[in-house]
Motif scaffolding. Structure first.
Motif, PDB file in Angstrom:
ATOM      1  N   PRO A  54       0.756  -1.127  -0.050  1.00 19.04           N
ATOM      2  CA  PRO A  54       0.036   0.013  -0.074  1.00 19.04           C
ATOM      3  C   PRO A  54       0.874   1.371  -0.516  1.00 19.04           C
ATOM      4  O   PRO A  54       2.544   1.233   0.383  1.00 19.04           O
ATOM      5  CB  PRO A  54      -1.017  -0.304   1.280  1.00 19.04           C
ATOM      6  N   ILE A  55       0.200   2.615  -0.108  1.00 22.06           N
ATOM      7  CA  ILE A  55       1.247   3.007  -0.733  1.00 22.06           C
ATOM      8  C   ILE A  55       0.965   4.773   0.690  1.00 22.06           C
ATOM      9  O   ILE A  55      -0.946   4.700   0.246  1.00 22.06           O
ATOM     10  CB  ILE A  55       0.731   4.591  -2.259  1.00 22.06           C
ATOM     11  N   ALA A  56       1.243   5.504   1.455  1.00 28.41           N
ATOM     12  CA  ALA A  56       0.616   5.739   2.816  1.00 28.41           C
ATOM     13  C   ALA A  56       0.957   7.461   1.912  1.00 28.41           C
ATOM     14  O   ALA A  56       1.789   7.481   1.307  1.00 28.41           O
ATOM     15  CB  ALA A  56       1.829   5.972   3.720  1.00 28.41           C
ATOM     16  N   VAL A  57      -0.028   7.957   2.216  1.00 23.12           N
ATOM     17  CA  VAL A  57      -0.542   9.504   2.003  1.00 23.12           C
ATOM     18  C   VAL A  57      -1.128  10.108   2.974  1.00 23.12           C
ATOM     19  O   VAL A  57      -1.519   9.317   3.804  1.00 23.12           O
ATOM     20  CB  VAL A  57      -1.488   9.048   0.335  1.00 23.12           C
ATOM     21  N   ASP A  58      -0.249  11.897   3.169  1.00 22.76           N
ATOM     22  CA  ASP A  58      -0.423  12.669   3.479  1.00 22.76           C
ATOM     23  C   ASP A  58      -0.327  13.844   3.158  1.00 22.76           C
ATOM     24  O   ASP A  58       0.315  14.191   1.769  1.00 22.76           O
ATOM     25  CB  ASP A  58       0.115  12.331   4.903  1.00 22.76           C
ATOM     26  N   ALA A  59      -1.278  15.338   3.404  1.00 22.48           N
ATOM     27  CA  ALA A  59      -1.151  16.286   3.117  1.00 22.48           C
ATOM     28  C   ALA A  59      -1.341  17.452   3.953  1.00 22.48           C
ATOM     29  O   ALA A  59      -1.782  17.012   5.075  1.00 22.48           O
ATOM     30  CB  ALA A  59      -2.576  16.139   1.360  1.00 22.48           C
ATOM     31  N   GLU A  60      -1.071  18.281   3.773  1.00 25.78           N
ATOM     32  CA  GLU A  60      -0.253  19.576   4.762  1.00 25.78           C
ATOM     33  C   GLU A  60      -0.731  20.546   4.201  1.00 25.78           C
ATOM     34  O   GLU A  60      -0.409  21.055   3.225  1.00 25.78           O
ATOM     35  CB  GLU A  60       1.084  19.763   4.773  1.00 25.78           C
ATOM     36  N   ARG A  61      -2.642  21.337   4.429  1.00 24.15           N
ATOM     37  CA  ARG A  61      -2.346  23.268   3.911  1.00 24.15           C
ATOM     38  C   ARG A  61      -1.866  23.806   5.056  1.00 24.15           C
ATOM     39  O   ARG A  61      -1.041  23.895   5.983  1.00 24.15           O
ATOM     40  CB  ARG A  61      -3.891  22.261   4.238  1.00 24.15           C
ATOM     41  N   ALA A  62      -2.356  24.906   5.017  1.00 24.92           N
ATOM     42  CA  ALA A  62      -2.196  26.245   5.278  1.00 24.92           C
ATOM     43  C   ALA A  62      -3.017  26.671   6.112  1.00 24.92           C
ATOM     44  O   ALA A  62      -3.427  28.142   6.787  1.00 24.92           O
ATOM     45  CB  ALA A  62      -1.053  27.207   5.143  1.00 24.92           C
ATOM     46  N   SER A  63      -4.531  26.359   7.128  1.00 22.92           N
ATOM     47  CA  SER A  63      -5.590  25.892   7.470  1.00 22.92           C
ATOM     48  C   SER A  63      -4.692  27.387   8.985  1.00 22.92           C
ATOM     49  O   SER A  63      -3.617  27.552   9.088  1.00 22.92           O
ATOM     50  CB  SER A  63      -6.127  25.367   8.347  1.00 22.92           C
ATOM     51  N   GLY A  64      -5.917  27.814   9.091  1.00 20.87           N
ATOM     52  CA  GLY A  64      -5.566  29.490   9.242  1.00 20.87           C
ATOM     53  C   GLY A  64      -4.448  30.322   9.423  1.00 20.87           C
ATOM     54  O   GLY A  64      -4.405  31.174   9.991  1.00 20.87           O
ATOM     55  N   PHE A  65      -4.129  30.086   8.619  1.00 21.38           N
ATOM     56  CA  PHE A  65      -3.551  31.177   7.229  1.00 21.38           C
ATOM     57  C   PHE A  65      -3.638  31.444   5.897  1.00 21.38           C
ATOM     58  O   PHE A  65      -4.053  32.628   5.651  1.00 21.38           O
ATOM     59  CB  PHE A  65      -1.967  30.603   7.202  1.00 21.38           C
ATOM     60  N   ARG A  66      -3.867  30.706   5.079  1.00 23.03           N
ATOM     61  CA  ARG A  66      -4.441  31.257   4.313  1.00 23.03           C
ATOM     62  C   ARG A  66      -6.304  31.133   4.113  1.00 23.03           C
ATOM     63  O   ARG A  66      -6.773  29.655   4.616  1.00 23.03           O
ATOM     64  CB  ARG A  66      -4.310  30.458   3.299  1.00 23.03           C
ATOM     65  N   TYR A  67      -6.760  30.977   2.494  1.00 21.42           N
ATOM     66  CA  TYR A  67      -8.613  31.411   2.614  1.00 21.42           C
ATOM     67  C   TYR A  67      -8.755  30.247   2.251  1.00 21.42           C
ATOM     68  O   TYR A  67      -9.359  29.326   2.199  1.00 21.42           O
ATOM     69  CB  TYR A  67      -8.918  32.214   1.075  1.00 21.42           C
ATOM     70  N   SER A  68      -7.506  29.508   1.335  1.00 18.88           N
ATOM     71  CA  SER A  68      -8.082  28.742   0.077  1.00 18.88           C
ATOM     72  C   SER A  68      -7.761  27.076   1.464  1.00 18.88           C
ATOM     73  O   SER A  68      -6.653  27.211   2.549  1.00 18.88           O
ATOM     74  CB  SER A  68      -6.670  27.847  -0.610  1.00 18.88           C
ATOM     75  N   GLN A  69      -8.020  26.075   0.525  1.00 24.10           N
ATOM     76  CA  GLN A  69      -7.692  24.396   1.564  1.00 24.10           C
ATOM     77  C   GLN A  69      -6.711  23.992   0.681  1.00 24.10           C
ATOM     78  O   GLN A  69      -6.585  22.400   0.823  1.00 24.10           O
ATOM     79  CB  GLN A  69      -8.936  23.590   2.052  1.00 24.10           C
ATOM     80  N   ARG A  70      -6.024  24.338  -0.332  1.00 23.84           N
ATOM     81  CA  ARG A  70      -5.217  23.372  -0.924  1.00 23.84           C
ATOM     82  C   ARG A  70      -4.404  22.922  -0.526  1.00 23.84           C
ATOM     83  O   ARG A  70      -3.867  23.371   1.065  1.00 23.84           O
ATOM     84  CB  ARG A  70      -4.572  24.566  -1.829  1.00 23.84           C
ATOM     85  N   ALA A  71      -3.351  21.884  -0.675  1.00 18.98           N
ATOM     86  CA  ALA A  71      -2.391  20.747  -0.095  1.00 18.98           C
ATOM     87  C   ALA A  71      -0.989  21.834  -0.651  1.00 18.98           C
ATOM     88  O   ALA A  71      -1.476  22.297  -1.280  1.00 18.98           O
ATOM     89  CB  ALA A  71      -2.331  19.937  -0.993  1.00 18.98           C
TER      90      ALA A  71
END
Length: 398
Positions: free
Chosen positions: A26-43
């Motif tokens: 299996p492939i482990a996957v994670d993403a980090e956003r900048a919630s609380g800093f940026r308007y977008s929820q992009r990775a």
């Protein structure tokens, strides 16, 4: 600890793609956003790890789309922790799995009292996982090396954690339940579209008067437009509490607004003309909002005893019955059946209450097969008992 390099070029991306495909398992996957800093929820960072391949830290803004990688690995199992938090931003860049193993959700199904990644890793793998960078501004460039170490470790431990949890699911007889829940996460609508998103303003329920509510709406919409334009989290411009205070106070001039000590935030004075224009728009508009927003939301349960006593009795009886079922299955009550589903069926029950009709109602509200099998009889019994004598209820619900 090995130094980690962020992959931010087409050549680096294609080399990583080849290595990931050559790995196994299996492939482990994670993403980090900048919630609380940026308007977008992009990775702003996407991490992957696969046995035999290694660890890969991708820079999504630099790379753009990941369609080729997705085509190569979408059919493999992806391991995520709290998948619903990451699936939306992954899909935005073309990463869309067809099979997942969610270690956070699985931990909930096992009845673990705390299911954060650090806690679960420490309990099942005996490894202390520091989470000091979880709330960092991941749009920062370049990313500090300690942040990269943290991000890499998050995915490097996921395959071992997945194997440990799968063993516990087998022991508990919950593998089929887990598979149904994982499949549901992949089909669930994650981005809820609200017709009046300004009603999410914190403290809005304390605002009295439709005119004040109109001012709150205009302030929220004006702030949201600026936040989107600047790609800054709205609360970093002017906090919710300031908008609520202004809507309550209804200042009669721009000077009065500027004099409000409660009206704070880094853009509270630099954008004073904007906020005053919003207040004026709210004070003069003929398009006054209604007190309650549109939608199919139910009244809060605390109001049921007055507004619908029969539904209140059904809900309380069913909740007590399901609490017993949840304890027997070692499941959190909210995972056995979502509270909203139970409330909707209790508010508008089938015309004839039986286990079969309740099962149909649960299915219409999105309950999974295992949830229906575990709860429909108990809910039907509770509904009937809430309005009939115990002797009649046993026969009617069967």
């Amino acid at each position: 600890m090995a130094e980690h390099t962020v992959i931010d070029t087409p050549d680096g991306y294609h080399r990583a793609l080849d290595r990931i495909v050559a790995g196994e398992g299996p492939i482990a996957v994670d993403a980090e956003r900048a919630s609380g800093f940026r308007y977008s929820q992009r990775a702003y960072l996407i991490q992957m790890f696969r046995r035999g391949s290694g660890t890969f830290l991708f820079d999504p803004p630099a790379i753009g789309r990941f369609d080729e990688l997705n085509e190569a690995i979408a059919g493999d199992e992806w391991v995520l922790h709290a998948a619903t938090q990451d699936l939306t931003c992954l899909r935005e860049v073309g990463l869309d799995p067809v099979s997942i193993f969610d270690t956070e959700l699985a931990a909930r199904l096992l009845g673990m009292p705390r299911v954060g990644l650090g806690t679960v890793v420490e309990e099942l793998l005996g490894i202390h996982l520091a989470k000091e960078h979880s709330a960092a501004d991941w749009s920062t460039r370049p990313l500090p090396e300690p942040w990269l170490d943290y991000a890499a470790l998050d995915v490097e431990l996921l395959p071992d954690l997945r194997d440990a949890i799968e063993g516990l699911l087998v022991e508990a007889g919950k593998t089929d339940i887990a598979r149904q829940e994982f499949a549901d996460e992949l089909t669930r609508e994650l981005a809820v579209q609200r017709s009046e998103p300004w009603r999410r303003l914190s403290g809005i329920h304390s605002i009295r008067g439709l005119r004040n509510l109109a001012v709150a709406r205009e302030l929220w919409l004006s702030r949201d437009a600026l936040a989107q334009q600047l790609d800054v989290a709205p609360g970093r411009l002017v906090p919710d509490a300031s908008l609520t205070a202004a809507a309550k106070a209804m200042p009669d001039s721009k000077r009065a607004l500027a004099a409000m000590r409660e009206f704070t935030g880094r853009a509270s004075r630099t954008e004073l003309d904007r906020w005053w224009s919003a207040i004026e728009a709210g004070r003069t508009t003929e398009d006054l909002p209604v007190l309650r927003g549109p939608g199919d939301s139910l009244p809060p349960p605390r109001a049921w005893s007055d507004r619908n006593p029969e539904a209140d009795a059904r809900l309380k009886a069913a909740r007590a019955a399901l609490t017993t079922v949840a304890e027997e299955l070692s499941l959190p009550l909210e995972n056995l059946l979502t509270p909203d589903t139970l409330r909707r069926v209790a508010w508008t029950p089938p015309a004839e209450i039986t286990a079969a009709t309740v099962a149909d109602a649960l299915a219409k509200h999105g309950a999974r097969r295992w949830q229906i099998e575990a709860t429909s009889q108990a809910i039907a019994q509770a509904f009937v008992e809430s309005s009939q004598t115990p002797g009649d209820a046993s026969e009617a619900a069967s």
